[in-house]
Motif scaffolding. Sequence first.
Motif, PDB file in Angstrom:
ATOM      1  N   SER A 136      30.880  -1.459  10.909  1.00  0.00           N
ATOM      2  CA  SER A 136      30.756  -2.781  11.532  1.00  0.00           C
ATOM      3  C   SER A 136      30.577  -3.883  10.490  1.00  0.00           C
ATOM      4  O   SER A 136      30.787  -5.061  10.773  1.00  0.00           O
ATOM      5  CB  SER A 136      29.583  -2.798  12.526  1.00  0.00           C
ATOM      6  N   GLN A 137      30.173  -3.474   9.275  1.00  0.00           N
ATOM      7  CA  GLN A 137      29.994  -4.434   8.176  1.00  0.00           C
ATOM      8  C   GLN A 137      31.173  -4.392   7.193  1.00  0.00           C
ATOM      9  O   GLN A 137      31.097  -4.973   6.116  1.00  0.00           O
ATOM     10  CB  GLN A 137      28.701  -4.113   7.410  1.00  0.00           C
ATOM     11  N   GLY A 138      32.226  -3.663   7.557  1.00  0.00           N
ATOM     12  CA  GLY A 138      33.387  -3.559   6.674  1.00  0.00           C
ATOM     13  C   GLY A 138      33.171  -2.607   5.511  1.00  0.00           C
ATOM     14  O   GLY A 138      33.813  -2.728   4.467  1.00  0.00           O
ATOM     15  N   LEU A 139      32.256  -1.648   5.706  1.00  0.00           N
ATOM     16  CA  LEU A 139      31.921  -0.711   4.638  1.00  0.00           C
ATOM     17  C   LEU A 139      32.143   0.730   5.083  1.00  0.00           C
ATOM     18  O   LEU A 139      32.229   1.022   6.274  1.00  0.00           O
ATOM     19  CB  LEU A 139      30.450  -0.884   4.229  1.00  0.00           C
ATOM     20  N   THR A 172      39.799  -2.222   1.355  1.00  0.00           N
ATOM     21  CA  THR A 172      40.614  -1.903   0.172  1.00  0.00           C
ATOM     22  C   THR A 172      40.677  -0.400  -0.127  1.00  0.00           C
ATOM     23  O   THR A 172      41.356   0.014  -1.054  1.00  0.00           O
ATOM     24  CB  THR A 172      40.056  -2.626  -1.074  1.00  0.00           C
ATOM     25  N   TYR A 173      39.964   0.402   0.678  1.00  0.00           N
ATOM     26  CA  TYR A 173      39.851   1.838   0.368  1.00  0.00           C
ATOM     27  C   TYR A 173      41.212   2.537   0.276  1.00  0.00           C
ATOM     28  O   TYR A 173      41.513   3.201  -0.718  1.00  0.00           O
ATOM     29  CB  TYR A 173      38.972   2.548   1.398  1.00  0.00           C
ATOM     30  N   GLU A 174      42.043   2.400   1.316  1.00  0.00           N
ATOM     31  CA  GLU A 174      43.315   3.137   1.365  1.00  0.00           C
ATOM     32  C   GLU A 174      44.240   2.750   0.214  1.00  0.00           C
ATOM     33  O   GLU A 174      44.829   3.617  -0.442  1.00  0.00           O
ATOM     34  CB  GLU A 174      44.029   2.891   2.706  1.00  0.00           C
ATOM     35  N   ALA A 175      44.373   1.442  -0.044  1.00  0.00           N
ATOM     36  CA  ALA A 175      45.280   0.974  -1.101  1.00  0.00           C
ATOM     37  C   ALA A 175      44.828   1.454  -2.474  1.00  0.00           C
ATOM     38  O   ALA A 175      45.644   1.907  -3.290  1.00  0.00           O
ATOM     39  CB  ALA A 175      45.362  -0.556  -1.070  1.00  0.00           C
ATOM     40  N   ILE A 176      43.531   1.375  -2.736  1.00  0.00           N
ATOM     41  CA  ILE A 176      42.995   1.821  -4.026  1.00  0.00           C
ATOM     42  C   ILE A 176      43.174   3.323  -4.184  1.00  0.00           C
ATOM     43  O   ILE A 176      43.559   3.813  -5.262  1.00  0.00           O
ATOM     44  CB  ILE A 176      41.500   1.427  -4.154  1.00  0.00           C
ATOM     45  N   GLN A 177      42.931   4.064  -3.100  1.00  0.00           N
ATOM     46  CA  GLN A 177      43.055   5.519  -3.148  1.00  0.00           C
ATOM     47  C   GLN A 177      44.506   5.930  -3.417  1.00  0.00           C
ATOM     48  O   GLN A 177      44.777   6.862  -4.172  1.00  0.00           O
ATOM     49  CB  GLN A 177      42.541   6.123  -1.845  1.00  0.00           C
ATOM     50  N   ALA A 178      45.452   5.210  -2.791  1.00  0.00           N
ATOM     51  CA  ALA A 178      46.881   5.513  -2.966  1.00  0.00           C
ATOM     52  C   ALA A 178      47.307   5.310  -4.415  1.00  0.00           C
ATOM     53  O   ALA A 178      48.172   6.029  -4.934  1.00  0.00           O
ATOM     54  CB  ALA A 178      47.709   4.635  -2.039  1.00  0.00           C
ATOM     55  N   LYS A 179      46.679   4.337  -5.089  1.00  0.00           N
ATOM     56  CA  LYS A 179      47.017   4.060  -6.501  1.00  0.00           C
ATOM     57  C   LYS A 179      46.281   4.987  -7.463  1.00  0.00           C
ATOM     58  O   LYS A 179      46.544   4.985  -8.663  1.00  0.00           O
ATOM     59  CB  LYS A 179      46.650   2.610  -6.854  1.00  0.00           C
ATOM     60  N   GLY A 180      45.297   5.741  -6.942  1.00  0.00           N
ATOM     61  CA  GLY A 180      44.513   6.622  -7.805  1.00  0.00           C
ATOM     62  C   GLY A 180      43.555   5.871  -8.708  1.00  0.00           C
ATOM     63  O   GLY A 180      43.184   6.343  -9.786  1.00  0.00           O
ATOM     64  N   GLN A 202      32.729  -0.058  -5.296  1.00  0.00           N
ATOM     65  CA  GLN A 202      31.608   0.484  -4.533  1.00  0.00           C
ATOM     66  C   GLN A 202      30.373  -0.393  -4.552  1.00  0.00           C
ATOM     67  O   GLN A 202      30.181  -1.222  -5.445  1.00  0.00           O
ATOM     68  CB  GLN A 202      31.273   1.903  -4.979  1.00  0.00           C
ATOM     69  N   LEU A 203      29.585  -0.186  -3.534  1.00  0.00           N
ATOM     70  CA  LEU A 203      28.349  -0.938  -3.336  1.00  0.00           C
ATOM     71  C   LEU A 203      27.213   0.065  -3.505  1.00  0.00           C
ATOM     72  O   LEU A 203      26.936   0.858  -2.618  1.00  0.00           O
ATOM     73  CB  LEU A 203      28.366  -1.491  -1.906  1.00  0.00           C
ATOM     74  N   SER A 204      26.586   0.071  -4.677  1.00  0.00           N
ATOM     75  CA  SER A 204      25.488   1.001  -4.945  1.00  0.00           C
ATOM     76  C   SER A 204      24.816   0.549  -6.235  1.00  0.00           C
ATOM     77  O   SER A 204      25.166  -0.488  -6.805  1.00  0.00           O
ATOM     78  CB  SER A 204      26.017   2.438  -5.105  1.00  0.00           C
ATOM     79  N   LYS A 205      23.886   1.369  -6.704  1.00  0.00           N
ATOM     80  CA  LYS A 205      23.204   1.061  -7.974  1.00  0.00           C
ATOM     81  C   LYS A 205      24.063   1.448  -9.177  1.00  0.00           C
ATOM     82  O   LYS A 205      23.622   1.304 -10.317  1.00  0.00           O
ATOM     83  CB  LYS A 205      21.862   1.806  -8.002  1.00  0.00           C
ATOM     84  N   LYS A 228      25.404  -7.793   2.281  1.00  0.00           N
ATOM     85  CA  LYS A 228      26.601  -7.068   2.722  1.00  0.00           C
ATOM     86  C   LYS A 228      26.227  -5.874   3.602  1.00  0.00           C
ATOM     87  O   LYS A 228      26.862  -5.621   4.632  1.00  0.00           O
ATOM     88  CB  LYS A 228      27.400  -6.591   1.500  1.00  0.00           C
ATOM     89  N   VAL A 229      25.193  -5.146   3.208  1.00  0.00           N
ATOM     90  CA  VAL A 229      24.814  -3.941   3.957  1.00  0.00           C
ATOM     91  C   VAL A 229      24.189  -4.291   5.310  1.00  0.00           C
ATOM     92  O   VAL A 229      24.452  -3.625   6.312  1.00  0.00           O
ATOM     93  CB  VAL A 229      23.846  -3.065   3.120  1.00  0.00           C
ATOM     94  N   THR A 230      23.351  -5.337   5.355  1.00  0.00           N
ATOM     95  CA  THR A 230      22.637  -5.658   6.603  1.00  0.00           C
ATOM     96  C   THR A 230      23.355  -6.693   7.460  1.00  0.00           C
ATOM     97  O   THR A 230      23.102  -6.782   8.660  1.00  0.00           O
ATOM     98  CB  THR A 230      21.228  -6.212   6.310  1.00  0.00           C
TER      99      THR A 230
END
Length: 315
Positions: free
Chosen positions: A189-192, A227-235, A240-243, A284-286
């Motif tokens: 729901s947050q696009g993540l 952007t997940y699918e496009a980035i994954q297709a390009k390898g 990412q959103l993390s530490k 972004k997360v909340t």
Amino acid sequence: MEALKETQFQFPGVTGKYKGKVRDVYYLDQLMIVVASDRISAFDVILPRAIPFKGQILNQIAAKFLALTRDVVPNWVTAVPDPNVTIGVKCEPFKVEMVIRGYLAGHAWREYKSGKRQVCGVPLPDGLKENDKLPSPIITPTTKASEGHDMDISREEIIAQGVVSEADYMQLEKYTQALYKKGSEYAASQGLILVDTKYEFGKHDGTIYLIDEIHTPDSSRYFYADTYEAIQAKGEPQKQLSKEFVRQWLIENGFQGKEGQNVPEMSDEVVNSISHRYIELFEKVTGEKFQKRSYAGVESTIESNVLKSLKEISK
């Protein structure tokens, strides 16, 4: 740059104190007062500078998701009396962390890349690439080490070694799957994408409770859905959103927590940039605007808020 690096409160009725990498925990008879400091750790090392607002951010994200998942599993929270503080039920923790993965990333990818086709006893198919979505989410538990690094362990080993009883472990698995499903739906729901995360559980009066923080950037990995699918297709590496950005900065400056390595100097500019990134993560997360707390008299404010809350709880 003001920050809450450590606390030395003298709350009435305290029977003990534990200083973790980030949190200061004050134990009462039946409750725990958990103060999220602004300390930051990476590679199992506490870094020399505290990050303004980091403790508030982690505490408030965790509070939000613990409230949202209370219908899935009982949790330890009794009150959140201050932006940096949670008060909750004192539980006996299970000595495992329940790590769940929906995508082949991080530690699981490193194991897979080395040729292994099992992680914590869970089989994985051939032909996967880094960050690929797994056929279904997998649980890859680790031991909860009191010192040193946590270690991978399988469901079978946990039960055979009596680390957790079979009945309790099956319940932990059910809770973990349900929490991950709910967390994934909220992330979407947050696009993540909630890539992987960990949950900790404890027992109090025979009831299993969800404890510690959940779905924070320190305990979870998120990708951007659009952007997940496009980035994954390009390898290419996923955004990412993390530490992870903190770990990358340390690596680029020659530190990975190994013997003989020194933590690079953290300038005001670096500390400020990390603080800004954590605020971005929160929003972004909340999906909420972050409201910075005041550091003026912060310890007195925390103490006053906690004492007032304890009085309410004891009524």
